[in-house]
Design a protein around this motif. Structure first.
Motif, PDB file in Angstrom:
ATOM      1  N   UNK A 349      -3.147  -6.187 129.750  1.00 49.28           N
ATOM      2  CA  UNK A 349      -3.171  -7.639 129.981  1.00 49.28           C
ATOM      3  C   UNK A 349      -1.728  -8.168 130.048  1.00 49.28           C
ATOM      4  N   UNK A 350      -1.348  -8.816 131.175  1.00 49.03           N
ATOM      5  CA  UNK A 350       0.010  -9.361 131.274  1.00 49.03           C
ATOM      6  C   UNK A 350       0.217 -10.413 130.180  1.00 49.03           C
ATOM      7  N   UNK A 351       1.401 -10.447 129.583  1.00 50.99           N
ATOM      8  CA  UNK A 351       1.584 -11.403 128.476  1.00 50.99           C
ATOM      9  C   UNK A 351       2.860 -12.236 128.587  1.00 50.99           C
ATOM     10  N   UNK A 352       3.375 -12.356 129.827  1.00 50.46           N
ATOM     11  CA  UNK A 352       4.508 -13.264 130.053  1.00 50.46           C
ATOM     12  C   UNK A 352       4.012 -14.702 130.106  1.00 50.46           C
ATOM     13  N   UNK A 353       4.935 -15.675 130.256  1.00 47.85           N
ATOM     14  CA  UNK A 353       4.541 -17.088 130.334  1.00 47.85           C
ATOM     15  C   UNK A 353       3.555 -17.353 131.479  1.00 47.85           C
ATOM     16  N   UNK A 354       2.661 -18.305 131.305  1.00 52.73           N
ATOM     17  CA  UNK A 354       1.626 -18.576 132.303  1.00 52.73           C
ATOM     18  C   UNK A 354       0.712 -17.358 132.391  1.00 52.73           C
ATOM     19  N   UNK A 355       0.404 -16.941 133.623  1.00 57.52           N
ATOM     20  CA  UNK A 355      -0.417 -15.729 133.778  1.00 57.52           C
ATOM     21  C   UNK A 355       0.438 -14.462 133.734  1.00 57.52           C
ATOM     22  N   UNK A 356       1.737 -14.634 133.489  1.00 56.27           N
ATOM     23  CA  UNK A 356       2.620 -13.476 133.309  1.00 56.27           C
ATOM     24  C   UNK A 356       3.066 -12.845 134.613  1.00 56.27           C
ATOM     25  N   UNK A 357       2.878 -13.559 135.750  1.00 55.15           N
ATOM     26  CA  UNK A 357       3.232 -12.969 137.043  1.00 55.15           C
ATOM     27  C   UNK A 357       4.284 -13.838 137.739  1.00 55.15           C
ATOM     28  N   UNK A 358       5.226 -13.138 138.368  1.00 61.36           N
ATOM     29  CA  UNK A 358       6.262 -13.853 139.109  1.00 61.36           C
ATOM     30  C   UNK A 358       5.917 -13.799 140.595  1.00 61.36           C
ATOM     31  N   UNK A 359       5.756 -14.951 141.199  1.00 60.07           N
ATOM     32  CA  UNK A 359       5.298 -14.993 142.596  1.00 60.07           C
ATOM     33  C   UNK A 359       6.411 -14.550 143.552  1.00 60.07           C
ATOM     34  N   UNK A 360       6.016 -13.830 144.599  1.00 61.71           N
ATOM     35  CA  UNK A 360       6.946 -13.418 145.641  1.00 61.71           C
ATOM     36  C   UNK A 360       6.698 -14.334 146.848  1.00 61.71           C
ATOM     37  N   UNK A 361       7.524 -15.366 146.958  1.00 59.00           N
ATOM     38  CA  UNK A 361       7.265 -16.381 147.987  1.00 59.00           C
ATOM     39  C   UNK A 361       7.395 -15.839 149.407  1.00 59.00           C
ATOM     40  N   UNK A 362       8.256 -14.839 149.572  1.00 58.82           N
ATOM     41  CA  UNK A 362       8.411 -14.236 150.907  1.00 58.82           C
ATOM     42  C   UNK A 362       7.099 -13.577 151.328  1.00 58.82           C
ATOM     43  N   UNK A 363       6.452 -12.925 150.365  1.00 55.32           N
ATOM     44  CA  UNK A 363       5.174 -12.258 150.661  1.00 55.32           C
ATOM     45  C   UNK A 363       4.087 -13.303 150.965  1.00 55.32           C
ATOM     46  N   UNK A 364       4.101 -14.388 150.201  1.00 51.73           N
ATOM     47  CA  UNK A 364       3.109 -15.443 150.462  1.00 51.73           C
ATOM     48  C   UNK A 364       3.288 -15.935 151.898  1.00 51.73           C
ATOM     49  N   UNK A 365       4.519 -16.191 152.270  1.00 46.36           N
ATOM     50  CA  UNK A 365       4.831 -16.674 153.621  1.00 46.36           C
ATOM     51  C   UNK A 365       4.396 -15.648 154.675  1.00 46.36           C
ATOM     52  N   UNK A 366       4.684 -14.377 154.375  1.00 50.03           N
ATOM     53  CA  UNK A 366       4.398 -13.303 155.323  1.00 50.03           C
ATOM     54  C   UNK A 366       2.895 -13.185 155.626  1.00 50.03           C
ATOM     55  N   UNK A 367       2.068 -13.284 154.574  1.00 48.45           N
ATOM     56  CA  UNK A 367       0.628 -13.065 154.763  1.00 48.45           C
ATOM     57  C   UNK A 367      -0.163 -14.351 155.013  1.00 48.45           C
ATOM     58  N   UNK A 368       0.492 -15.527 154.857  1.00 47.90           N
ATOM     59  CA  UNK A 368      -0.249 -16.792 154.987  1.00 47.90           C
ATOM     60  C   UNK A 368      -0.627 -17.075 156.437  1.00 47.90           C
ATOM     61  N   UNK A 369      -1.818 -17.586 156.627  1.00 46.55           N
ATOM     62  CA  UNK A 369      -2.201 -18.052 157.965  1.00 46.55           C
ATOM     63  C   UNK A 369      -1.378 -19.284 158.291  1.00 46.55           C
ATOM     64  N   UNK A 370      -1.038 -19.407 159.562  1.00 48.97           N
ATOM     65  CA  UNK A 370      -0.234 -20.561 159.960  1.00 48.97           C
ATOM     66  C   UNK A 370      -1.167 -21.621 160.527  1.00 48.97           C
ATOM     67  N   UNK A 371      -1.044 -22.817 159.990  1.00 54.41           N
ATOM     68  CA  UNK A 371      -1.869 -23.930 160.473  1.00 54.41           C
ATOM     69  C   UNK A 371      -1.018 -24.854 161.334  1.00 54.41           C
ATOM     70  N   UNK A 372      -1.678 -25.652 162.131  1.00 59.65           N
ATOM     71  CA  UNK A 372      -0.911 -26.548 162.992  1.00 59.65           C
ATOM     72  C   UNK A 372      -0.185 -27.602 162.145  1.00 59.65           C
ATOM     73  N   UNK A 373      -0.777 -27.975 160.997  1.00 63.05           N
ATOM     74  CA  UNK A 373      -0.108 -28.930 160.106  1.00 63.05           C
ATOM     75  C   UNK A 373       1.076 -28.259 159.429  1.00 63.05           C
ATOM     76  N   UNK A 374       1.990 -29.061 158.866  1.00 63.91           N
ATOM     77  CA  UNK A 374       3.189 -28.502 158.237  1.00 63.91           C
ATOM     78  C   UNK A 374       2.830 -27.823 156.916  1.00 63.91           C
ATOM     79  N   UNK A 375       3.318 -26.576 156.689  1.00 62.35           N
ATOM     80  CA  UNK A 375       3.132 -25.879 155.415  1.00 62.35           C
ATOM     81  C   UNK A 375       4.509 -25.567 154.869  1.00 62.35           C
ATOM     82  N   UNK A 376       4.842 -26.156 153.766  1.00 58.02           N
ATOM     83  CA  UNK A 376       6.156 -25.908 153.173  1.00 58.02           C
ATOM     84  C   UNK A 376       6.004 -25.314 151.797  1.00 58.02           C
ATOM     85  N   UNK A 377       7.026 -24.556 151.365  1.00 61.33           N
ATOM     86  CA  UNK A 377       6.970 -24.030 149.997  1.00 61.33           C
ATOM     87  C   UNK A 377       8.181 -24.483 149.227  1.00 61.33           C
TER      88      UNK A 377
END
Ligand code: MUC
Ligand code: MG
Length: 377
Positions: A349-377
């Motif tokens: 069980x991860x035990x760091x702050x929050x859910x214990x996971x550090x998000x990889x924003x580049x990966x989120x961007x890479x796999x995210x579907x692109x919508x016609x509306x603006x998506x910013x991070x």
């Protein structure tokens, strides 16, 4: 600190092999990721997974995103994240159902609230009881020899000694034979369970569950349609092998009815089905009071959603059937920088702050579907 924004992303993540269920074979798994920010610029992240568009359940990724954007986000802006239960109580007065969408929202808020306090999220649910939990793997290649090989390899690696077989697709009698052969090959080294994903009628269930019980299977998950509580109650009364409710066990009211009519003697927990972590703890209470066995279920989330499940399940005193939160092992890639550990047949069980996971924003961007509306991070 107050909530300033909430963004929702739909991501398509490839799997390491096809994963065959009754209604769909997963080669690319679609997850919905939420990101809440507060006025100080802190972030909380969450994830739910969906299986096969609308084929597994009503909450499609597109509907989850659309309903959060249109109906939930306006209700949470300006609220204090530490009041996550009050916030979701307010949301529930104006948004019916939509359990997956509510889970994306509540979990992100919980991640933010816990991170702001510098504590793991499980501290907000009474504290951690288990540092690690038993972890099942699903054998779902659809091929008996391949499944036996995969199981033997995983046993040797000490990664899993509980295996679930998805047997809702194709000829039920051939599938039962497939299970029997695997159990025969693995013997007592492994526990074997099956998931029918609602695919059988009651006659088929009567015949097949008798054969599965004789073969030494240790649990049968959702053999009948989710609506068929009476049929599930008859099967539960008839067989010694535990009958588990999964698709039928969604809202706290549904779980109460299952307990009342004994339409299953065990429950697969999944925060996304119940509407978030707070609701899942209520399901646990109902199950404990009714003597129903508990299972830490998955919708096959990646590392982020799995960490949230692991943290919550670690606060449940008796997880009779262990867990199946193996999702991160089925994906080719993950959206977090750190990974969840699996060792000695258990998930750590991860035990760091929050859910214990550090998000990889580049990966989120890479796999995210692109919508016609603006998506910013
Ligand atoms: C389900 O119905 O339980 C969980 C494990 C797996 O292989 O499929 C999921 C869904
Ligand atoms: Mg299931």
């Amino acid at each position: 600190m107050k909530i300033r924004s909430f963004e929702v992303y739909i991501l398509d993540l490839p799997t390491i092999r096809p994963h065959q269920l009754a209604m769909h074979t997963i080669t690319v798994q679609t997850i919905v990721v939420g990101c809440v920010t507060d006025e100080e610029g802190r972030e909380g992240w969450s994830e739910v997974a969906t299986i096969g568009g609308a084929s597994y359940g009503e909450s499609t990724p597109e509907a989850i995103k659309a309903n959060i954007d249109a109906y939930i986000t306006p209700l949470i802006i300006g609220q204090d994240p530490i009041h996550f239960d009050k916030i979701m109580n307010d949301v529930s007065k104006l948004v019916r159902g939509n359990y997956f969408a509510k889970t994306v929202v509540e979990n992100a808020i919980i991640d933010l609230a816990a991170k702001a306090k510098g504590i793991p999220a499980f501290e907000l649910f009474g504290g951690q009881i288990h540092k690690s939990l038993p972890i099942a793997w699903t054998l779902a290649s659809g091929n008996t020899e391949k499944d036996i090989e995969e199981a033997q390899d995983l046993l040797q690696q000490k990664r899993h000694n509980i295996f679930k077989l998805k047997i809702g697709k194709g000829d039920p009698f051939k599938n039962v034979e497939h299970v029997r052969k695997i159990k025969e090959a693995l013997g007592d080294a492994a526990r074997l369970t099956v998931d029918v994903n609602q695919a059988w009628d009651e006659d088929t269930s009567n015949y097949c569950i008798a054969a599965l019980q004789a073969a030494g299977v240790s649990m049968v998950e959702q053999p009948l349609a989710a609506w068929d509580l009476e049929g599930m109650a008859r099967l539960t009364a008839k067989f010694n092998v535990p009958i588990m409710a999964d698709e039928a066990a969604t809202s706290i009211q549904d779980v109460f009815r299952i307990a009342k009519y004994r339409a299953g003697n065990s429950i697969a927990l999944k925060p996304c089905k119940h509407g978030g972590m707070t609701q899942t703890k209520k399901v646990v209470g109902i199950a404990e009071a009714a003597g129903l066995g508990l299972y830490g279920g998955t919708m096959i989330e990646s590392s982020l959603g799995t960490a949230a499940c692991a943290q919550l399940y670690s606060t449940v005193s008796d997880m009779k059937f262990g867990t199946e939160i193996f999702g991160p092992l089925l994906f080719k890639d993950n959206v977090t920088i750190n990974e969840i550990k699996f060792e000695n047949f258990e998930v750590v069980v991860p035990d760091g702050p929050g859910f214990g996971m550090e998000i990889d924003k580049e990966k989120v961007k890479h796999y995210a579907r692109v919508f016609s509306g603006k998506q910013e991070m």
